[in-house]
Scaffold this motif. Structure first.
Motif, short mmCIF file in Angstrom:
data_model
loop_
_atom_site.label_atom_id
_atom_site.label_comp_id
_atom_site.label_asym_id
_atom_site.label_seq_id
_atom_site.Cartn_x
_atom_site.Cartn_y
_atom_site.Cartn_z
N GLN A 25 41.75 40.68 47.71
CA GLN A 25 41.89 42.12 47.92
C GLN A 25 42.38 42.86 46.67
N GLN A 26 42.70 42.13 45.61
CA GLN A 26 43.26 42.77 44.42
C GLN A 26 42.18 43.53 43.66
N HIS A 27 42.54 44.73 43.19
CA HIS A 27 41.60 45.58 42.47
C HIS A 27 41.69 45.29 40.97
N VAL A 28 41.11 44.15 40.58
CA VAL A 28 41.12 43.70 39.19
C VAL A 28 39.68 43.40 38.80
N GLU A 29 39.26 43.87 37.64
CA GLU A 29 37.85 43.72 37.25
C GLU A 29 37.44 42.27 37.11
N HIS A 54 33.80 39.48 41.58
CA HIS A 54 34.68 39.61 40.41
C HIS A 54 35.70 38.49 40.31
N PRO A 94 47.52 44.62 48.66
CA PRO A 94 46.28 44.97 47.94
C PRO A 94 46.44 45.66 46.59
N GLU A 95 47.44 46.53 46.42
CA GLU A 95 47.57 47.28 45.17
C GLU A 95 48.44 46.58 44.13
N CYS A 97 48.46 43.84 41.97
CA CYS A 97 48.06 43.47 40.61
C CYS A 97 47.62 44.68 39.79
N ALA A 98 46.91 45.62 40.41
CA ALA A 98 46.46 46.81 39.69
C ALA A 98 47.65 47.64 39.23
N SER A 102 48.59 48.16 35.24
CA SER A 102 48.68 49.52 34.69
C SER A 102 50.07 49.80 34.14
#
Length: 441
Positions: A25-29, A54, A94-95, A97-98, A102
Protein backbone atom coordinates in the motif's frame (compact mmCIF):
# COMPACT_ATOMS: atom_id res chain seq x y z
CA UNK A 1 15.46 1.80 -6.54
CA UNK A 2 14.02 4.34 -4.06
CA UNK A 3 13.43 2.21 -0.99
CA UNK A 4 14.19 -1.27 0.35
CA UNK A 5 11.95 -2.68 3.10
CA UNK A 6 13.58 -5.57 4.97
CA UNK A 7 11.13 -7.94 6.71
CA UNK A 8 12.59 -10.53 9.08
CA UNK A 9 10.61 -13.69 9.85
CA UNK A 10 11.16 -16.49 12.33
CA UNK A 11 8.35 -19.07 12.69
CA UNK A 12 5.62 -16.46 12.14
CA UNK A 13 4.31 -17.38 8.70
CA UNK A 14 0.76 -16.42 9.79
CA UNK A 15 1.73 -12.73 10.19
CA UNK A 16 3.65 -12.33 6.94
CA UNK A 17 0.68 -11.67 4.65
CA UNK A 18 -0.52 -8.76 6.80
CA UNK A 19 2.96 -7.20 6.83
CA UNK A 20 3.37 -7.58 3.05
CA UNK A 21 -0.05 -6.08 2.30
CA UNK A 22 0.85 -3.04 4.41
CA UNK A 23 4.03 -2.64 2.31
CA UNK A 24 2.13 -3.02 -0.99
CA UNK A 25 0.00 0.00 0.00
CA UNK A 26 3.01 2.32 0.17
CA UNK A 27 3.08 5.17 -2.35
CA UNK A 28 6.67 4.72 -3.53
CA UNK A 29 7.66 4.70 -7.21
CA UNK A 30 10.21 1.90 -6.97
CA UNK A 31 9.95 -0.34 -3.91
CA UNK A 32 12.02 -3.41 -3.06
CA UNK A 33 10.77 -5.80 -0.37
CA UNK A 34 13.25 -8.34 0.98
CA UNK A 35 11.84 -11.07 3.23
CA UNK A 36 14.54 -12.84 5.27
CA UNK A 37 13.65 -16.23 6.75
CA UNK A 38 15.87 -16.69 9.82
CA UNK A 39 15.86 -20.49 9.84
CA UNK A 40 12.13 -21.06 10.43
CA UNK A 41 10.78 -24.61 10.80
CA UNK A 42 9.01 -25.23 8.49
CA UNK A 43 10.63 -22.81 6.06
CA UNK A 44 8.80 -19.57 5.25
CA UNK A 45 7.01 -19.32 1.90
CA UNK A 46 5.72 -16.17 0.25
CA UNK A 47 1.90 -15.98 0.39
CA UNK A 48 0.00 -16.01 -2.90
CA UNK A 49 -0.64 -12.29 -3.35
CA UNK A 50 -0.95 -9.94 -6.31
CA UNK A 51 2.34 -8.04 -6.22
CA UNK A 52 1.96 -4.44 -7.51
CA UNK A 53 3.97 -3.50 -10.60
CA UNK A 54 6.13 -0.98 -8.72
CA UNK A 55 7.20 -3.62 -6.17
CA UNK A 56 10.06 -6.13 -6.39
CA UNK A 57 9.59 -8.96 -3.87
CA UNK A 58 12.36 -11.39 -2.87
CA UNK A 59 12.68 -14.17 -0.28
CA UNK A 60 16.07 -14.97 1.28
CA UNK A 61 16.73 -17.87 3.63
CA UNK A 62 19.49 -18.51 6.18
CA UNK A 63 20.28 -20.67 9.18
CA UNK A 64 18.85 -19.36 12.43
CA UNK A 65 21.18 -16.73 13.88
CA UNK A 66 18.92 -14.11 15.41
CA UNK A 67 17.16 -11.04 14.11
CA UNK A 68 20.37 -8.94 13.90
CA UNK A 69 22.03 -11.39 11.50
CA UNK A 70 18.81 -11.64 9.46
CA UNK A 71 18.61 -7.87 9.09
CA UNK A 72 22.29 -7.74 8.16
CA UNK A 73 21.68 -10.23 5.34
CA UNK A 74 18.93 -7.95 4.05
CA UNK A 75 21.24 -4.92 4.29
CA UNK A 76 23.87 -6.64 2.16
CA UNK A 77 21.29 -7.41 -0.54
CA UNK A 78 19.38 -4.09 -0.47
CA UNK A 79 19.48 -1.97 -3.62
CA UNK A 80 17.41 1.02 -2.49
CA UNK A 81 18.83 4.45 -1.59
CA UNK A 82 16.89 4.21 1.65
CA UNK A 83 16.18 1.30 4.01
CA UNK A 84 13.28 0.54 6.32
CA UNK A 85 13.05 -2.46 8.66
CA UNK A 86 9.83 -4.26 9.55
CA UNK A 87 9.20 -7.24 11.82
CA UNK A 88 6.61 -9.51 10.23
CA UNK A 89 4.12 -9.08 13.10
CA UNK A 90 3.99 -5.29 12.65
CA UNK A 91 2.48 -3.00 9.98
CA UNK A 92 3.06 0.20 8.03
CA UNK A 93 0.18 2.62 7.47
CA UNK A 94 -0.40 3.59 3.78
CA UNK A 95 1.21 7.07 3.87
CA UNK A 96 4.20 6.07 6.03
CA UNK A 97 7.00 5.68 3.48
CA UNK A 98 5.94 8.59 1.25
CA UNK A 99 5.84 10.94 4.24
CA UNK A 100 9.28 9.83 5.42
CA UNK A 101 10.87 10.03 1.98
CA UNK A 102 9.50 13.54 1.50
CA UNK A 103 10.84 14.55 4.95
CA UNK A 104 14.34 13.41 4.00
CA UNK A 105 14.69 14.72 0.45
CA UNK A 106 14.60 18.49 1.18
CA UNK A 107 16.28 18.33 4.60
CA UNK A 108 19.83 17.92 5.79
CA UNK A 109 18.86 15.04 8.07
CA UNK A 110 20.08 11.54 7.31
CA UNK A 111 17.26 9.55 8.92
CA UNK A 112 13.54 10.06 9.48
CA UNK A 113 11.38 8.97 12.44
CA UNK A 114 7.59 8.80 12.20
CA UNK A 115 4.92 8.52 14.91
CA UNK A 116 3.65 5.11 16.02
CA UNK A 117 0.78 3.30 17.70
CA UNK A 118 1.59 0.47 20.13
CA UNK A 119 -0.96 -2.24 20.94
CA UNK A 120 -0.65 -3.25 24.59
CA UNK A 121 -3.27 -5.80 25.68
CA UNK A 122 -6.37 -4.36 23.93
CA UNK A 123 -5.43 -0.67 24.09
CA UNK A 124 -3.66 1.40 21.41
CA UNK A 125 -1.15 3.97 22.70
CA UNK A 126 0.13 6.68 20.34
CA UNK A 127 3.57 8.27 20.41
CA UNK A 128 5.50 10.86 18.42
CA UNK A 129 9.24 11.25 19.21
CA UNK A 130 10.19 14.80 20.20
CA UNK A 131 13.74 15.82 21.07
CA UNK A 132 16.48 18.37 20.45
CA UNK A 133 19.08 16.00 18.97
CA UNK A 134 18.91 12.27 18.38
CA UNK A 135 21.98 11.62 20.50
CA UNK A 136 20.53 13.56 23.45
CA UNK A 137 17.27 11.62 23.13
CA UNK A 138 18.95 8.21 23.04
CA UNK A 139 20.77 8.89 26.28
CA UNK A 140 17.32 9.11 27.85
CA UNK A 141 16.08 5.85 26.26
CA UNK A 142 14.92 4.22 23.05
CA UNK A 143 12.76 6.77 21.22
CA UNK A 144 10.54 4.61 18.97
CA UNK A 145 10.10 1.10 17.54
CA UNK A 146 12.56 0.24 14.77
CA UNK A 147 10.03 0.39 11.93
CA UNK A 148 9.34 4.04 12.81
CA UNK A 149 12.79 4.80 11.36
CA UNK A 150 13.89 5.24 7.75
CA UNK A 151 17.63 5.30 7.00
CA UNK A 152 20.00 6.18 4.18
CA UNK A 153 21.48 2.89 3.01
CA UNK A 154 25.02 4.28 2.99
CA UNK A 155 24.72 5.29 6.67
CA UNK A 156 23.43 1.84 7.63
CA UNK A 157 26.44 0.25 5.96
CA UNK A 158 28.81 2.86 7.37
CA UNK A 159 28.17 1.69 10.95
CA UNK A 160 28.30 -1.99 9.97
CA UNK A 161 24.61 -2.81 10.36
CA UNK A 162 23.31 -4.44 13.53
CA UNK A 163 25.51 -5.67 16.35
CA UNK A 164 25.80 -9.47 16.62
CA UNK A 165 28.09 -9.57 19.67
CA UNK A 166 27.39 -10.23 23.34
CA UNK A 167 26.65 -6.53 23.84
CA UNK A 168 23.10 -7.00 22.59
CA UNK A 169 22.62 -10.77 23.02
CA UNK A 170 19.51 -10.69 20.81
CA UNK A 171 17.92 -7.83 22.76
CA UNK A 172 17.82 -4.08 22.05
CA UNK A 173 19.77 -4.40 18.76
CA UNK A 174 17.75 -1.49 17.36
CA UNK A 175 18.68 0.78 20.30
CA UNK A 176 22.37 -0.07 19.90
CA UNK A 177 22.13 0.45 16.12
CA UNK A 178 20.53 3.90 16.45
CA UNK A 179 23.02 4.88 19.16
CA UNK A 180 25.97 4.06 16.89
CA UNK A 181 24.43 6.10 14.07
CA UNK A 182 23.91 9.09 16.37
CA UNK A 183 27.44 8.80 17.77
CA UNK A 184 28.70 8.85 14.17
CA UNK A 185 27.00 12.22 13.68
CA UNK A 186 23.86 11.10 11.82
CA UNK A 187 21.05 13.60 12.40
CA UNK A 188 17.30 12.97 12.43
CA UNK A 189 14.06 14.62 11.39
CA UNK A 190 10.67 13.62 12.84
CA UNK A 191 7.32 13.31 11.05
CA UNK A 192 4.53 14.26 13.46
CA UNK A 193 1.99 11.81 12.05
CA UNK A 194 1.27 8.18 12.90
CA UNK A 195 2.91 5.92 10.33
CA UNK A 196 3.40 2.49 11.90
CA UNK A 197 1.54 -0.04 14.06
CA UNK A 198 3.53 -1.99 16.66
CA UNK A 199 1.92 -5.18 17.98
CA UNK A 200 3.65 -5.84 21.28
CA UNK A 201 2.98 -9.54 21.84
CA UNK A 202 2.89 -11.02 25.35
CA UNK A 203 5.57 -13.63 24.52
CA UNK A 204 7.78 -11.36 22.41
CA UNK A 205 11.42 -10.60 23.17
CA UNK A 206 10.45 -7.04 24.14
CA UNK A 207 8.32 -8.39 27.02
CA UNK A 208 11.32 -9.98 28.80
CA UNK A 209 12.08 -7.15 31.22
CA UNK A 210 15.24 -8.61 32.77
CA UNK A 211 16.85 -9.35 29.42
CA UNK A 212 15.94 -5.88 28.14
CA UNK A 213 17.41 -4.15 31.20
CA UNK A 214 20.67 -6.10 31.04
CA UNK A 215 21.15 -5.32 27.33
CA UNK A 216 20.18 -1.69 27.91
CA UNK A 217 22.86 -1.30 30.58
CA UNK A 218 25.55 -2.78 28.30
CA UNK A 219 24.53 -0.54 25.38
CA UNK A 220 24.40 2.65 27.45
CA UNK A 221 27.77 1.91 29.05
CA UNK A 222 29.28 1.33 25.60
CA UNK A 223 27.91 4.67 24.36
CA UNK A 224 29.21 6.52 27.44
CA UNK A 225 32.68 4.99 26.98
CA UNK A 226 32.70 6.21 23.35
CA UNK A 227 31.65 9.71 24.40
CA UNK A 228 34.34 9.85 27.10
CA UNK A 229 37.11 8.52 24.86
CA UNK A 230 36.26 10.84 21.95
CA UNK A 231 35.44 13.84 24.19
CA UNK A 232 32.21 14.43 22.27
CA UNK A 233 31.45 18.09 22.90
CA UNK A 234 27.81 17.85 21.82
CA UNK A 235 26.89 15.56 24.73
CA UNK A 236 25.69 17.20 27.94
CA UNK A 237 26.57 15.64 31.30
CA UNK A 238 23.02 16.19 32.55
CA UNK A 239 21.59 14.10 29.69
CA UNK A 240 24.01 11.26 30.47
CA UNK A 241 23.31 11.31 34.22
CA UNK A 242 19.54 11.45 33.78
CA UNK A 243 19.48 8.52 31.38
CA UNK A 244 21.89 6.57 33.57
CA UNK A 245 19.83 7.26 36.70
CA UNK A 246 16.57 6.19 35.12
CA UNK A 247 18.06 2.92 33.84
CA UNK A 248 19.91 2.17 37.10
CA UNK A 249 16.67 2.49 39.07
CA UNK A 250 14.67 0.42 36.58
CA UNK A 251 17.26 -2.35 36.36
CA UNK A 252 18.47 -2.08 39.98
CA UNK A 253 21.99 -2.37 38.56
CA UNK A 254 23.87 0.46 40.26
CA UNK A 255 27.22 -1.30 40.40
CA UNK A 256 27.81 -1.27 36.62
CA UNK A 257 27.46 2.51 36.50
CA UNK A 258 29.51 3.22 39.64
CA UNK A 259 32.65 2.14 37.76
CA UNK A 260 32.19 4.68 34.96
CA UNK A 261 30.90 7.72 36.88
CA UNK A 262 34.35 9.13 37.83
CA UNK A 263 35.34 9.30 34.14
CA UNK A 264 32.54 11.84 33.49
CA UNK A 265 34.16 14.56 35.60
CA UNK A 266 35.49 16.50 32.57
CA UNK A 267 32.10 16.81 30.86
CA UNK A 268 30.26 20.15 30.91
CA UNK A 269 26.60 20.80 31.64
CA UNK A 270 24.93 22.61 28.74
CA UNK A 271 21.97 23.67 30.85
CA UNK A 272 20.81 26.33 33.28
CA UNK A 273 21.54 26.32 37.01
CA UNK A 274 17.82 25.76 37.58
CA UNK A 275 17.93 22.44 35.73
CA UNK A 276 21.01 21.34 37.67
CA UNK A 277 19.42 22.27 41.00
CA UNK A 278 16.23 20.44 40.05
CA UNK A 279 18.09 17.24 39.27
CA UNK A 280 20.25 17.56 42.39
CA UNK A 281 17.09 17.57 44.53
CA UNK A 282 15.95 14.35 42.89
CA UNK A 283 19.36 12.73 43.40
CA UNK A 284 19.35 13.79 47.06
CA UNK A 285 15.89 12.26 47.61
CA UNK A 286 16.99 8.98 46.02
CA UNK A 287 20.13 8.96 48.20
CA UNK A 288 17.99 9.32 51.32
CA UNK A 289 15.75 6.41 50.23
CA UNK A 290 18.68 4.13 49.29
CA UNK A 291 19.17 1.03 51.43
CA UNK A 292 21.88 -0.92 49.59
CA UNK A 293 25.57 0.05 49.75
CA UNK A 294 26.07 0.26 45.97
CA UNK A 295 22.85 2.27 45.57
CA UNK A 296 24.03 4.83 48.16
CA UNK A 297 27.45 5.07 46.50
CA UNK A 298 25.83 5.60 43.08
CA UNK A 299 23.78 8.60 44.26
CA UNK A 300 26.68 10.01 46.29
CA UNK A 301 28.92 9.99 43.19
CA UNK A 302 26.14 11.69 41.22
CA UNK A 303 25.91 14.43 43.85
CA UNK A 304 29.65 15.02 43.69
CA UNK A 305 29.66 15.21 39.88
CA UNK A 306 26.77 17.67 39.79
CA UNK A 307 28.27 19.82 42.54
CA UNK A 308 31.67 20.04 40.84
CA UNK A 309 30.60 20.02 37.15
CA UNK A 310 31.46 22.90 34.82
CA UNK A 311 28.48 24.84 33.48
CA UNK A 312 28.48 25.94 29.85
CA UNK A 313 28.87 29.73 30.20
CA UNK A 314 26.82 30.32 27.02
CA UNK A 315 23.82 28.38 28.34
CA UNK A 316 21.76 30.73 30.48
CA UNK A 317 18.27 29.50 29.59
CA UNK A 318 16.56 26.17 30.17
CA UNK A 319 16.52 23.85 27.13
CA UNK A 320 13.50 23.96 24.81
CA UNK A 321 10.36 22.06 25.75
CA UNK A 322 10.92 19.60 22.92
CA UNK A 323 13.71 17.89 24.83
CA UNK A 324 12.74 14.25 25.31
CA UNK A 325 12.96 14.17 29.09
CA UNK A 326 15.45 16.67 30.53
CA UNK A 327 12.75 19.30 31.13
CA UNK A 328 10.75 16.87 33.28
CA UNK A 329 11.96 14.89 36.31
CA UNK A 330 13.05 11.46 35.03
CA UNK A 331 12.68 10.03 38.52
CA UNK A 332 9.28 11.53 39.29
CA UNK A 333 6.49 9.37 40.63
CA UNK A 334 3.67 8.04 38.48
CA UNK A 335 1.02 10.45 37.23
CA UNK A 336 -1.41 9.85 40.09
CA UNK A 337 -5.09 10.76 40.17
CA UNK A 338 -5.55 12.38 43.60
CA UNK A 339 -8.98 10.94 44.44
CA UNK A 340 -8.15 7.46 43.16
CA UNK A 341 -4.83 7.50 45.01
CA UNK A 342 -6.57 8.35 48.30
CA UNK A 343 -9.04 5.50 47.81
CA UNK A 344 -6.25 3.07 46.89
CA UNK A 345 -4.23 3.96 49.99
CA UNK A 346 -7.31 3.65 52.21
CA UNK A 347 -8.02 0.14 50.90
CA UNK A 348 -4.33 -0.79 51.07
CA UNK A 349 -4.21 0.24 54.74
CA UNK A 350 -6.87 -2.34 55.58
CA UNK A 351 -5.66 -5.08 53.22
CA UNK A 352 -4.59 -8.37 54.71
CA UNK A 353 -2.95 -9.61 51.51
CA UNK A 354 -1.58 -6.74 49.39
CA UNK A 355 0.75 -7.50 46.47
CA UNK A 356 2.76 -5.10 44.29
CA UNK A 357 3.04 -6.15 40.63
CA UNK A 358 6.41 -5.09 39.21
CA UNK A 359 9.93 -4.38 40.41
CA UNK A 360 12.09 -1.31 39.85
CA UNK A 361 11.47 2.42 40.04
CA UNK A 362 7.66 2.50 40.37
CA UNK A 363 7.68 -0.38 42.85
CA UNK A 364 10.25 1.51 44.95
CA UNK A 365 8.02 4.58 45.05
CA UNK A 366 5.00 2.55 46.08
CA UNK A 367 6.94 0.64 48.74
CA UNK A 368 8.23 3.90 50.27
CA UNK A 369 4.75 5.45 50.17
CA UNK A 370 3.11 2.41 51.77
CA UNK A 371 5.79 2.27 54.48
CA UNK A 372 4.96 5.86 55.43
CA UNK A 373 1.37 4.67 56.02
CA UNK A 374 2.54 1.66 57.99
CA UNK A 375 1.45 -0.78 55.29
CA UNK A 376 3.53 -3.90 54.62
CA UNK A 377 2.83 -5.75 51.31
CA UNK A 378 2.96 -9.55 51.27
CA UNK A 379 5.39 -9.45 48.36
CA UNK A 380 5.95 -8.68 44.69
CA UNK A 381 4.54 -10.29 41.55
CA UNK A 382 6.80 -10.25 38.50
CA UNK A 383 6.36 -12.06 35.18
CA UNK A 384 10.05 -13.02 35.05
CA UNK A 385 10.64 -14.05 38.66
CA UNK A 386 12.69 -17.25 38.91
CA UNK A 387 11.66 -20.36 40.81
CA UNK A 388 14.63 -20.32 43.19
CA UNK A 389 13.23 -18.15 45.97
CA UNK A 390 13.62 -14.73 44.35
CA UNK A 391 13.23 -11.74 46.65
CA UNK A 392 12.99 -7.99 46.03
CA UNK A 393 13.63 -5.41 48.74
CA UNK A 394 13.56 -8.26 51.25
CA UNK A 395 10.09 -9.50 50.23
CA UNK A 396 9.11 -12.61 48.20
CA UNK A 397 8.96 -12.08 44.42
CA UNK A 398 6.84 -14.61 42.50
CA UNK A 399 5.17 -15.20 39.16
CA UNK A 400 1.39 -14.76 39.24
CA UNK A 401 0.92 -18.48 38.56
CA UNK A 402 2.71 -19.24 41.86
CA UNK A 403 0.31 -17.15 43.97
CA UNK A 404 -3.09 -18.77 44.75
CA UNK A 405 -6.15 -16.54 44.35
CA UNK A 406 -7.07 -16.78 48.05
CA UNK A 407 -3.68 -15.23 48.94
CA UNK A 408 -4.42 -12.08 46.91
CA UNK A 409 -6.80 -9.55 48.43
CA UNK A 410 -5.47 -6.50 46.57
CA UNK A 411 -2.92 -5.75 43.84
CA UNK A 412 -1.20 -2.44 43.01
CA UNK A 413 0.26 -2.30 39.48
CA UNK A 414 3.71 -0.69 39.73
CA UNK A 415 4.33 -0.03 36.05
CA UNK A 416 3.75 2.92 33.76
CA UNK A 417 4.37 1.33 30.36
CA UNK A 418 2.69 -2.03 31.08
CA UNK A 419 -0.20 -0.85 33.27
CA UNK A 420 -2.94 -1.91 30.85
CA UNK A 421 -1.18 -5.13 29.84
CA UNK A 422 -0.95 -6.26 33.48
CA UNK A 423 -4.56 -5.20 34.06
CA UNK A 424 -5.56 -7.44 31.11
CA UNK A 425 -3.62 -10.42 32.56
CA UNK A 426 -5.33 -9.99 35.95
CA UNK A 427 -8.71 -9.69 34.24
CA UNK A 428 -8.16 -13.00 32.43
CA UNK A 429 -7.68 -14.62 35.85
CA UNK A 430 -10.82 -12.83 37.09
CA UNK A 431 -8.84 -10.71 39.57
CA UNK A 432 -9.69 -7.32 38.06
CA UNK A 433 -11.87 -6.33 41.05
CA UNK A 434 -8.84 -6.67 43.34
CA UNK A 435 -6.75 -4.04 41.52
CA UNK A 436 -6.28 -0.78 43.44
CA UNK A 437 -6.35 1.75 40.59
CA UNK A 438 -4.61 5.10 41.02
CA UNK A 439 -4.59 6.39 37.43
CA UNK A 440 -7.60 7.47 35.40
CA UNK A 441 -8.73 4.74 33.00
Amino acid sequence: MDLSIIITVYNQQHYLERALLSCFQQHVEALEIIVVDDGSVPSITLPLLDVPEHVTLRLLSKCNGGVASARNMGIREAQGRFIKFLDCDDELLPECCALQLSSLEPSRAELSIIGYKVLQADKWIKGVPKFDTLLQALFQGNVAPLHSFMYRTKDVRMVGGFDETERTLQAMEDYDFNFRLALAGVDAVTVHQTGVLYHRLANSRSSNTRKIHDANVRILLNAIEIVVSTKAAQVCLLDVLQGMSLLAVQSQDFYSFIKILPSLSQMTIASSKLMVSKFLLQVQSRFELAKQVDEKEFWMLQKQLLSEAKLDSLQTLSPPGYALRPASPPLAAHYFDGVLLAKALAKASGSKALWLWGTGMWADYWLAMLESFGVQPVGFIDSFASDNGTTYKGLPCLELSKVPDHMIEHVIICSRDSYFTIMHVLSERQLESRILHYVTM
